[in-house]
Design a protein around this motif. Sequence first.
Motif, PDB file in Angstrom:
ATOM      1  N   ARG A   1     -19.913 -17.365  37.545  1.00  0.00           N
ATOM      2  CA  ARG A   1     -20.971 -17.472  36.515  1.00  0.00           C
ATOM      3  C   ARG A   1     -21.675 -16.147  36.337  1.00  0.00           C
ATOM      4  O   ARG A   1     -21.906 -15.696  35.219  1.00  0.00           O
ATOM      5  N   ALA A   2     -21.982 -15.511  37.492  1.00  0.00           N
ATOM      6  CA  ALA A   2     -22.710 -14.234  37.426  1.00  0.00           C
ATOM      7  C   ALA A   2     -21.846 -13.168  36.769  1.00  0.00           C
ATOM      8  O   ALA A   2     -22.314 -12.388  35.939  1.00  0.00           O
ATOM      9  N   GLN A   3     -20.581 -13.183  37.149  1.00  0.00           N
ATOM     10  CA  GLN A   3     -19.666 -12.188  36.586  1.00  0.00           C
ATOM     11  C   GLN A   3     -19.500 -12.386  35.099  1.00  0.00           C
ATOM     12  O   GLN A   3     -19.452 -11.436  34.322  1.00  0.00           O
ATOM     13  N   ARG A   4     -19.402 -13.651  34.695  1.00  0.00           N
ATOM     14  CA  ARG A   4     -19.215 -13.947  33.270  1.00  0.00           C
ATOM     15  C   ARG A   4     -20.399 -13.423  32.484  1.00  0.00           C
ATOM     16  O   ARG A   4     -20.248 -12.839  31.415  1.00  0.00           O
ATOM     17  N   LYS A   5     -21.588 -13.637  33.000  1.00  0.00           N
ATOM     18  CA  LYS A   5     -22.795 -13.155  32.294  1.00  0.00           C
ATOM     19  C   LYS A   5     -22.744 -11.649  32.128  1.00  0.00           C
ATOM     20  O   LYS A   5     -23.058 -11.119  31.067  1.00  0.00           O
ATOM     21  N   ARG A   6     -22.332 -10.988  33.233  1.00  0.00           N
ATOM     22  CA  ARG A   6     -22.290  -9.522  33.152  1.00  0.00           C
ATOM     23  C   ARG A   6     -21.252  -9.051  32.155  1.00  0.00           C
ATOM     24  O   ARG A   6     -21.473  -8.118  31.394  1.00  0.00           O
TER      25      ARG A   6
ATOM     26  N   CYS B   1     -23.324  -7.119  49.791  1.00  0.00           N
ATOM     27  CA  CYS B   1     -23.820  -8.459  49.442  1.00  0.00           C
ATOM     28  C   CYS B   1     -24.853  -8.368  48.323  1.00  0.00           C
ATOM     29  O   CYS B   1     -24.915  -9.235  47.448  1.00  0.00           O
ATOM     30  N   ARG B   2     -25.642  -7.335  48.352  1.00  0.00           N
ATOM     31  CA  ARG B   2     -26.650  -7.156  47.283  1.00  0.00           C
ATOM     32  C   ARG B   2     -25.968  -7.034  45.926  1.00  0.00           C
ATOM     33  O   ARG B   2     -26.538  -7.397  44.903  1.00  0.00           O
ATOM     34  N   LYS B   3     -24.748  -6.487  45.947  1.00  0.00           N
ATOM     35  CA  LYS B   3     -24.009  -6.335  44.692  1.00  0.00           C
ATOM     36  C   LYS B   3     -23.190  -7.588  44.387  1.00  0.00           C
ATOM     37  O   LYS B   3     -22.310  -7.563  43.523  1.00  0.00           O
ATOM     38  N   GLN B   4     -23.487  -8.668  45.128  1.00  0.00           N
ATOM     39  CA  GLN B   4     -22.821  -9.948  44.910  1.00  0.00           C
ATOM     40  C   GLN B   4     -21.310  -9.814  45.129  1.00  0.00           C
ATOM     41  O   GLN B   4     -20.508 -10.456  44.431  1.00  0.00           O
ATOM     42  N   ASP B   5     -20.942  -9.005  46.101  1.00  0.00           N
ATOM     43  CA  ASP B   5     -19.539  -8.872  46.488  1.00  0.00           C
ATOM     44  C   ASP B   5     -19.139 -10.149  47.235  1.00  0.00           C
ATOM     45  O   ASP B   5     -19.632 -10.406  48.339  1.00  0.00           O
TER      46      ASP B   5
ATOM     47  N   PHE C   1     -27.022 -20.820  52.223  1.00  0.00           N
ATOM     48  CA  PHE C   1     -26.150 -19.692  51.888  1.00  0.00           C
ATOM     49  C   PHE C   1     -26.013 -19.504  50.384  1.00  0.00           C
ATOM     50  O   PHE C   1     -25.890 -18.367  49.903  1.00  0.00           O
ATOM     51  N   ILE C   2     -26.052 -20.571  49.653  1.00  0.00           N
ATOM     52  CA  ILE C   2     -25.992 -20.434  48.196  1.00  0.00           C
ATOM     53  C   ILE C   2     -27.240 -19.712  47.696  1.00  0.00           C
ATOM     54  O   ILE C   2     -27.181 -18.799  46.873  1.00  0.00           O
ATOM     55  N   LYS C   3     -28.381 -20.137  48.246  1.00  0.00           N
ATOM     56  CA  LYS C   3     -29.632 -19.467  47.863  1.00  0.00           C
ATOM     57  C   LYS C   3     -29.612 -17.997  48.268  1.00  0.00           C
ATOM     58  O   LYS C   3     -30.077 -17.131  47.527  1.00  0.00           O
ATOM     59  N   ALA C   4     -29.090 -17.732  49.442  1.00  0.00           N
ATOM     60  CA  ALA C   4     -29.022 -16.338  49.906  1.00  0.00           C
ATOM     61  C   ALA C   4     -28.139 -15.525  48.965  1.00  0.00           C
ATOM     62  O   ALA C   4     -28.475 -14.393  48.591  1.00  0.00           O
ATOM     63  N   PHE C   5     -27.010 -16.109  48.574  1.00  0.00           N
ATOM     64  CA  PHE C   5     -26.098 -15.393  47.671  1.00  0.00           C
ATOM     65  C   PHE C   5     -26.772 -15.112  46.333  1.00  0.00           C
ATOM     66  O   PHE C   5     -26.669 -14.019  45.777  1.00  0.00           O
ATOM     67  N   GLN C   6     -27.497 -16.138  45.837  1.00  0.00           N
ATOM     68  CA  GLN C   6     -28.145 -15.972  44.529  1.00  0.00           C
ATOM     69  C   GLN C   6     -29.243 -14.918  44.577  1.00  0.00           C
ATOM     70  O   GLN C   6     -29.507 -14.237  43.587  1.00  0.00           O
ATOM     71  N   ASN C   7     -29.915 -14.827  45.732  1.00  0.00           N
ATOM     72  CA  ASN C   7     -31.106 -13.975  45.804  1.00  0.00           C
ATOM     73  C   ASN C   7     -30.914 -12.679  46.571  1.00  0.00           C
ATOM     74  O   ASN C   7     -31.881 -11.968  46.833  1.00  0.00           O
ATOM     75  N   PHE C   8     -29.684 -12.384  46.938  1.00  0.00           N
ATOM     76  CA  PHE C   8     -29.450 -11.193  47.761  1.00  0.00           C
ATOM     77  C   PHE C   8     -29.881  -9.920  47.049  1.00  0.00           C
ATOM     78  O   PHE C   8     -30.289  -8.944  47.673  1.00  0.00           O
ATOM     79  N   THR C   9     -29.779  -9.914  45.726  1.00  0.00           N
ATOM     80  CA  THR C   9     -30.193  -8.712  44.988  1.00  0.00           C
ATOM     81  C   THR C   9     -31.669  -8.424  45.211  1.00  0.00           C
ATOM     82  O   THR C   9     -32.118  -7.289  45.103  1.00  0.00           O
TER      83      THR C   9
END
Lengths: 148, 208, 335
Positions: A46-51, B28-32, B69-77
């Motif tokens: 989802r995030a990638q798609r937005k970007r 992780c901050r870059k949502q890798d 973990f989902i929240k962490a992934f969403q908010n890591f930035t």
Amino acid sequence: MSELDGKLASSSQQTVARLVKALPEETPSMLWRSTLNEALLAQSTRAQRKRLIWRFARPTVGLSLACVLAVAVFVLPVSRHSQAGLRDTPPAVSSPDSLAAGLFQIHRDDVRAVDLAGTGLNPIEATDEQSKAPATSQDDYSESDLDL
Amino acid sequence: MEMCIGDLRFTRSMQTDSASESALIDRCRKQDFEAFGKFVDLYQSRVFGFVRRMVPNSEEAADVTQEVFIKAFQNFTRFDGRSSVRTWLFRIAYHLCVDRARKQDRTPDQVALVDAEEGESIDLPDSRWQPEQLAVDSELMSVVEAAILSMSEKLRSVLLLHDREDMQYEEIAQMLEVPVGTVKSRLFLARAHLQNVVKSYLEIEVSK
Amino acid sequence: MRFVALALVLLGGLVSAGAQTGARHLQFDDGPAHNKSQVPGLLWQAIHSAHHAHYSGEKTVQFLHNGKSFSHEELVYRDGVKTRIEFPAGSHFAGQVIVEDANGRKHYFPDRNEVVVLPPRREESLDRLLRLVDRAKQGKVGLAVASGQRIAGLLTSQVVVSDESGNVTQRIYIEPKSGVVLKRELFEAGGSRWGAFEYSQVDLNPPPFDPSLFQFERRGVRTVTPKDLLRKLVVGKEFVGVSLPPSSGYLLEESRLDKIDGTPVLIESYVKKGETKEGSKLSVFEISGTVEPSQFARFSRNDFHAASIQKDGKTYVVVGSLGLDSLNQLAQSLN
């Protein structure tokens, strides 16, 4: 050290702390991890798609196509031509270092996959690479039947 | 370097040097996605262990751990590095556990202990108890687990964060948004309760 | 007084149950080490069960491949050296059947109506466990026992495997009475997990299995071998598809195409027939173009070596844990 710090440092309190420390480890199940991976992947997609939508909303598609065409017309035929025909000496592989390292890594991965797969599907089979192979036709011959 | 049998968690397997952890966090901050997978590998057991003892129902605990973990992934930035990533992650876990408990309106049989301010005298268990001779077995562990569950969230969380997760008082205070003194007194009370329960269990065993 | 007596009894029980509470240490430095050469009885139990185990269950397998995570479930029936594996309804592999005994393995693909006959794999995984034991005795890996987890409702004990640097490379969770491995986790040197399997359900005492469970016979199904698949794989491609002769003692298991840094490679995986002390897997790579043999020497380690030959514009590389002389002989025998 305050009185409370002293109490916290007492042997009875420390023994209790060790008991808490010794509690068994809890690890979520494999199914849990699979489900989490799917959820994270969905988030990531989802995030990638937005970007991507934001990035490609701009008129860059035409420019990209033009570049691809240029490569297809001018670059690829040159490299194909260079590979065609007989040669006395086969061309050296470019990046021999990374190739050699890659071969060893593939072998290592295949060996350690035995620990994971046991008698089940190994990672190659499980990623379906093998099962994509086309079925043998009726006219192909088969080697001798091992007759288990 | 040593590994101790009996330290049921071989912490070395989870220790990465600070440089490689920094690199992992940056990714992780870059949502890798791949980097976050490694991050989950590093922390899943610890987070699940904490949540499992805060949210006793195992299915719910599994759900909450996933949410963490989902929240962490969403908010890591937005993770700015002011606290350690561990503190940040456990803060997410703690708040999700508290939210879940409130939704369930779960009020465990709470220990009738009052938060003691530093300096107040607190009744100590029998000082003749000889903890050095205490041997650990699975039955005793079950007793300890049950005792932890019988505590209030306030005491339980501090006990787990300090004695199991090795967090410092200041870290815990920051996470729970309470003074350091409150953290210490809750820890003391939680351990005292546990001590009483274990002592009672041993006395019952002896009298059998 | 009675409290003291109880504490002592508990302590005795603690020691006999093997649930040590921190007195024993393992060291992996160059100095004298404790328990380096000891192999836990639990691991021997698991090795023994490889020959005698009788159980059924469902396990989840998860791993990373090319940076992506994959997982699937397998339904397992095991009776000593015989295995049957099926896949749950709804699985990507539903309908596939694998049966294996001491002589071989059959893998049925319903979409192609084919059964591929293969060498057995049980020996490979058993061989790996035995090599693990050997390496532990040589001090090349560390083995430690710790409390396990409850898996599929059963209590387990854990064997922790570490490399020479002390990094945990595996955790093997074993049901102590039967020796069945109920969960196994595999880690990279950096600590991240790259693969694992875990039983979600298991019956360690099922009723006797019908012998036909471990056979696969179906009318109208084509039987193919790995060599048939290799031949098919290279049709229309730049590869020749040479292989090791049967006299080499190695059997072809599978072949596939891949690219390494943009270079197409044909990969053939072999397994040694019967027992071997040197590691049973071998890989043969075919590459278009030349690669200097000295390139491979740089990447050889104590565990794997490579030998290569060049022929008709191709380079063939044989990688395995044999010595260089043996690998060279094998490379020369490719046809």
